[in-house]
Design an enzyme around this catalytic site. Structure first.
Site, PDB file in Angstrom:
ATOM      1  N   ARG A 142     -10.501   3.003  -0.689  1.00 19.10           N
ATOM      2  CA  ARG A 142      -9.142   3.368  -1.084  1.00 19.10           C
ATOM      3  C   ARG A 142      -9.064   3.786  -2.539  1.00 19.10           C
ATOM      4  O   ARG A 142      -9.838   3.321  -3.365  1.00 19.10           O
ATOM      5  CB  ARG A 142      -8.238   2.144  -0.939  1.00 19.10           C
ATOM      6  CG  ARG A 142      -8.180   1.669   0.471  1.00 19.10           C
ATOM      7  CD  ARG A 142      -6.779   1.476   0.814  1.00 19.10           C
ATOM      8  NE  ARG A 142      -6.650   1.004   2.172  1.00 19.10           N
ATOM      9  CZ  ARG A 142      -5.546   0.434   2.597  1.00 19.10           C
ATOM     10  NH1 ARG A 142      -4.544   0.265   1.757  1.00 19.10           N
ATOM     11  NH2 ARG A 142      -5.449   0.059   3.835  1.00 19.10           N
ATOM     12  N   ASP A 150      -6.827  -6.795  13.261  1.00  9.01           N
ATOM     13  CA  ASP A 150      -7.784  -6.315  12.264  1.00  9.01           C
ATOM     14  C   ASP A 150      -7.958  -7.331  11.137  1.00  9.01           C
ATOM     15  O   ASP A 150      -8.882  -7.228  10.340  1.00  9.01           O
ATOM     16  CB  ASP A 150      -7.338  -4.958  11.697  1.00  9.01           C
ATOM     17  CG  ASP A 150      -5.970  -5.024  11.046  1.00  9.01           C
ATOM     18  OD1 ASP A 150      -5.158  -5.892  11.423  1.00  9.01           O
ATOM     19  OD2 ASP A 150      -5.704  -4.207  10.147  1.00  9.01           O
ATOM     20  N   HIS A 170       5.920   0.035   7.478  1.00  7.43           N
ATOM     21  CA  HIS A 170       6.151   0.943   8.598  1.00  7.43           C
ATOM     22  C   HIS A 170       6.119   0.153   9.897  1.00  7.43           C
ATOM     23  O   HIS A 170       6.010  -1.068   9.878  1.00  7.43           O
ATOM     24  CB  HIS A 170       5.135   2.091   8.576  1.00  7.43           C
ATOM     25  CG  HIS A 170       3.709   1.646   8.539  1.00  7.43           C
ATOM     26  ND1 HIS A 170       3.088   1.064   9.620  1.00  7.43           N
ATOM     27  CD2 HIS A 170       2.790   1.663   7.540  1.00  7.43           C
ATOM     28  CE1 HIS A 170       1.840   0.760   9.297  1.00  7.43           C
ATOM     29  NE2 HIS A 170       1.635   1.100   8.037  1.00  7.43           N
ATOM     30  N   THR A 209       0.829  -1.201   0.000  1.00  5.46           N
ATOM     31  CA  THR A 209       0.000   0.000   0.000  1.00  5.46           C
ATOM     32  C   THR A 209       0.863   1.251   0.000  1.00  5.46           C
ATOM     33  O   THR A 209       0.360   2.369  -0.008  1.00  5.46           O
ATOM     34  CB  THR A 209      -0.907   0.038   1.242  1.00  5.46           C
ATOM     35  OG1 THR A 209      -0.082  -0.114   2.400  1.00  5.46           O
ATOM     36  CG2 THR A 209      -1.918  -1.080   1.216  1.00  5.46           C
ATOM     37  N   LYS A 263       3.519   6.919  15.012  1.00  5.26           N
ATOM     38  CA  LYS A 263       3.468   8.186  14.292  1.00  5.26           C
ATOM     39  C   LYS A 263       4.228   9.248  15.087  1.00  5.26           C
ATOM     40  O   LYS A 263       4.218   9.242  16.303  1.00  5.26           O
ATOM     41  CB  LYS A 263       2.013   8.665  14.164  1.00  5.26           C
ATOM     42  CG  LYS A 263       1.143   7.738  13.378  1.00  5.26           C
ATOM     43  CD  LYS A 263       1.101   8.101  11.925  1.00  5.26           C
ATOM     44  CE  LYS A 263       0.068   7.270  11.265  1.00  5.26           C
ATOM     45  NZ  LYS A 263       0.047   7.043   9.927  1.00  5.26           N
ATOM     46  N   THR A 264       4.813  10.156  14.364  1.00  2.03           N
ATOM     47  CA  THR A 264       5.383  11.334  15.007  1.00  2.03           C
ATOM     48  C   THR A 264       4.810  12.530  14.267  1.00  2.03           C
ATOM     49  O   THR A 264       4.041  12.373  13.325  1.00  2.03           O
ATOM     50  CB  THR A 264       6.908  11.378  14.880  1.00  2.03           C
ATOM     51  OG1 THR A 264       7.242  11.501  13.495  1.00  2.03           O
ATOM     52  CG2 THR A 264       7.532  10.126  15.450  1.00  2.03           C
ATOM     53  N   LYS A 293     -11.350   0.161   7.713  1.00  2.00           N
ATOM     54  CA  LYS A 293     -10.960   1.409   7.057  1.00  2.00           C
ATOM     55  C   LYS A 293     -12.228   2.239   6.867  1.00  2.00           C
ATOM     56  O   LYS A 293     -13.255   1.714   6.440  1.00  2.00           O
ATOM     57  CB  LYS A 293     -10.339   1.133   5.678  1.00  2.00           C
ATOM     58  CG  LYS A 293      -9.064   0.314   5.733  1.00  2.00           C
ATOM     59  CD  LYS A 293      -7.895   1.174   6.165  1.00  2.00           C
ATOM     60  CE  LYS A 293      -6.561   0.466   6.062  1.00  2.00           C
ATOM     61  NZ  LYS A 293      -6.548  -0.882   6.653  1.00  2.00           N
ATOM     62  N   GLN A 298      -8.020 -12.914   0.031  1.00  2.00           N
ATOM     63  CA  GLN A 298      -7.118 -13.313   1.106  1.00  2.00           C
ATOM     64  C   GLN A 298      -7.450 -14.719   1.598  1.00  2.00           C
ATOM     65  O   GLN A 298      -6.558 -15.490   1.946  1.00  2.00           O
ATOM     66  CB  GLN A 298      -7.191 -12.308   2.266  1.00  2.00           C
ATOM     67  CG  GLN A 298      -6.133 -12.601   3.324  1.00  2.00           C
ATOM     68  CD  GLN A 298      -5.979 -11.480   4.333  1.00  2.00           C
ATOM     69  OE1 GLN A 298      -6.239 -10.318   4.025  1.00  2.00           O
ATOM     70  NE2 GLN A 298      -5.565 -11.828   5.531  1.00  2.00           N
ATOM     71  N   HIS A 325       3.884  -2.778  10.698  1.00  2.00           N
ATOM     72  CA  HIS A 325       4.122  -4.077  10.073  1.00  2.00           C
ATOM     73  C   HIS A 325       5.208  -4.879  10.788  1.00  2.00           C
ATOM     74  O   HIS A 325       5.376  -6.064  10.525  1.00  2.00           O
ATOM     75  CB  HIS A 325       4.587  -3.891   8.621  1.00  2.00           C
ATOM     76  CG  HIS A 325       3.579  -3.251   7.730  1.00  2.00           C
ATOM     77  ND1 HIS A 325       3.704  -1.962   7.262  1.00  2.00           N
ATOM     78  CD2 HIS A 325       2.415  -3.730   7.219  1.00  2.00           C
ATOM     79  CE1 HIS A 325       2.669  -1.676   6.492  1.00  2.00           C
ATOM     80  NE2 HIS A 325       1.866  -2.720   6.459  1.00  2.00           N
ATOM     81  N   LYS A 366      -1.977   7.311  18.674  1.00  2.00           N
ATOM     82  CA  LYS A 366      -1.669   6.228  17.756  1.00  2.00           C
ATOM     83  C   LYS A 366      -0.184   5.874  17.801  1.00  2.00           C
ATOM     84  O   LYS A 366       0.674   6.763  17.761  1.00  2.00           O
ATOM     85  CB  LYS A 366      -2.057   6.686  16.343  1.00  2.00           C
ATOM     86  CG  LYS A 366      -2.287   5.562  15.367  1.00  2.00           C
ATOM     87  CD  LYS A 366      -2.941   6.154  14.127  1.00  2.00           C
ATOM     88  CE  LYS A 366      -3.173   5.275  12.960  1.00  2.00           C
ATOM     89  NZ  LYS A 366      -2.867   3.963  12.814  1.00  2.00           N
TER      90      LYS A 366
END
Length: 429
Positions: A94, A204, A53, A48, A242-243, A90, A183, A56, A239
């Site tokens: 997308r 998820d 990141h 994606t 993330k920064t 989601k 899947q 994962h 979350k």
RNA sequence: GGAGGGAUACCCAAGCGGUCAACGGGAUCAGACUGUAAAUCUGACGGCUCUGCCUUCGAAGGUUCGAAUCCUUCUCCCUCCA
């Protein structure tokens, strides 16, 4: 310690102690299987973006944990599923990416997963791509052989798509709705090709994983298992991963090893022991000892440092870890005056964000904006006024400050700091 | 199809003709403290050529010396009745 079922399998015991198990489809049977034989398992990663990141990383490491315990991991990159888009939890549909973009991402993600796995020995890892079986499948085949096994009645009940079905302003396309069939079929296909009997994934993915265990039973008459990992959460409710500057990527070009190291170093005390369990291979006994020692010391905890070292080395390797530590040391505890010319070169190379300017005359405000330390000149002024800007370690608060020759180290480098932790290096012509 | 209500900066949310770049809260950033923590206190938080100027209050027009505030049309959301 919470109460948990006693697994016989040492691996499940360890995962349980680390808090890495959210759900298992048939825990007792899986436990028995894992303690008896080498199991082939898989985890899928959809392309994606051009990099994985931090979110994962937990499943990638879990594949490695299984392999270290003697099981055979398959890393599946979703060349086909990535073209559809997983709707699970989601909020919005997308945007589809073009096939060639996705193909490029497949290659990158493959390259990122491979270093975590061993490709030799009895339980050598396998890389797979579901485009291999979906790319040539025709539509009628899909509808008859796969679609027939899925009940729409059951699919629309899934929690993972509920918000998309209930909200009037957000629908779900037929394309995304079909995702779990793809899947699900992956599992059946990997079971057939490689004897894969376990799929792992984030919590998820539960709905998609169960779709796979059901379909494998129907198509192959095989009993296969699913195991999900908990969502990584932070104690303060924000979350994870993330920064202010966005996601933490595994790709060193997108998130430098230095930034990666700093991210872990800044982990909150409330989260650090949990993250050590998730993101390192130190034993639970060792981790308990670290936690006990920190609590007893009454001083600054060691846990963040250990976590940062372990995670950075795991993802970027020993050399990158040392570089990150070298920069961190120079910037936070070293004396900037003592940095040599080659140290500056090294800082730039090791991942301190930098900007190369073309003119030699520049007001500090403009330089701050150019270096990305301020979003606008107004913001830069605000930072100067609050005394949060330093040039080569010297605090500067004059709004009209011009970078002087004396502030160009070796005529070429100026190190700017905004706040306590944000650095940028300016390179002059 | 009919009747009401609403759309304000990253999010929530006041304002209802001038004193509004727009109350307040959250988020974010910064300063002090500290452990490159947490908590707390303080400040900043549209942009710029910054004692002023420019662009913003769903969109487009209009009234007015002057509009986020009034009028018209449009778009989208919510509630109720058919």
């Amino acid at each position: 310690m919470e109460i948990f079922p006693m697994y016989q399998s040492a691996l499940l015991q360890d995962l349980q102690a680390r808090g890495l198990i959210a759900q298992i489809t048939d825990a007792a049977a899986l436990d028995e299987l894992l303690s008896r034989e080498s199991v082939t398992l898989y985890c899928g990663f959809d392309p994606t973006a051009d990099s994985l990141h931090l979110g994962h990383l937990v499943p990638v490491l879990l594949l490695r944990r299984f392999q270290q315990a003697g099981h055979k991991p398959i890393a599946l990159v979703g060349g086909a599923t990535g073209m559809i888009g997983d709707p699970s939890f989601k909020a919005t549909e997308r945007k589809l990416n073009t096939p060639d973009v996705i193909a490029g991402w497949v290659g990158k993600i493959r390259g990122q997963v491979e270093p975590f796995l061993a490709f030799d020995g009895d339980n050598a890892a396998i890389m797979a791509n579901n485009y291999d079986w979906f790319g040539s499948m025709n539509c009628l085949e899909f509808m008859r052989d796969i679609g027939k096994h899925f009940s729409v009645n059951a699919m629309i009940k899934k929690e993972s798509v509920q918000q998309r079905l209930q909200r009037e302003d957000q629908g779900i396309s037929y394309t995304e709705f079909s995702y779990s069939l793809l899947q699900g079929y992956d599992f059946a296909e990997l079971n057939r090709r490689h004897g894969c009997t376990l799929q792992i994934g984030g919590s998820d993915q539960w709905g998609n994983i169960v779709a796979g265990t059901d379909l494998t039973r129907r198509l192959n008459q095989k009993h296969v298992f699913g195991l999900t990992l908990p969502l990584v959460t932070k104690a303060d409710g924000t979350k994870f991963g993330k920064t202010e500057s966005g996601a933490i990527w595994l790709d060193a070009k997108k998130t430098s090893p230095y930034a990666f190291y700093q991210f872990w170093l800044n982990t909150a005390d409330a989260d650090v022991y949990k993250f050590l369990r998730y993101f390192t291979f130190l034993s639970v006994a060792e981790l308990d000892a670290i936690e006990a020692a920190d609590k007893a010391s009454g001083q600054k905890p060691e846990a963040q440092r250990i976590l940062a070292e372990q995670a950075t080395e795991l993802v970027h390797g020993r050399a990158a870890l040392e570089a990150a530590q070298r920069i961190s040391h120079s910037l936070f505890s070293g004396n900037l005056e003592t940095l040599t010319e080659s140290d500056f070169e090294q800082l730039a190379q090791d991942g301190v964000p930098g900007v190369a300017l073309e003119k030699t005359t520049a007001g500090l405000i403009d330089v701050l904006v150019a270096a990305g330390l301020a979003k606008s000149k107004s913001e830069a002024r605000g930072f100067l006024q609050s005394g949060s800007v330093a040039v080569n370690g010297q605090k500067v608060d004059a709004l009209d400050h011009q970078i002087a020759d004396a502030e160009r180290r070796f005529g070429r480098f100026t190190l700017l700091r905004r706040g306590k932790k944000n650095y940028a290096m300016v390179r002059w012509p």
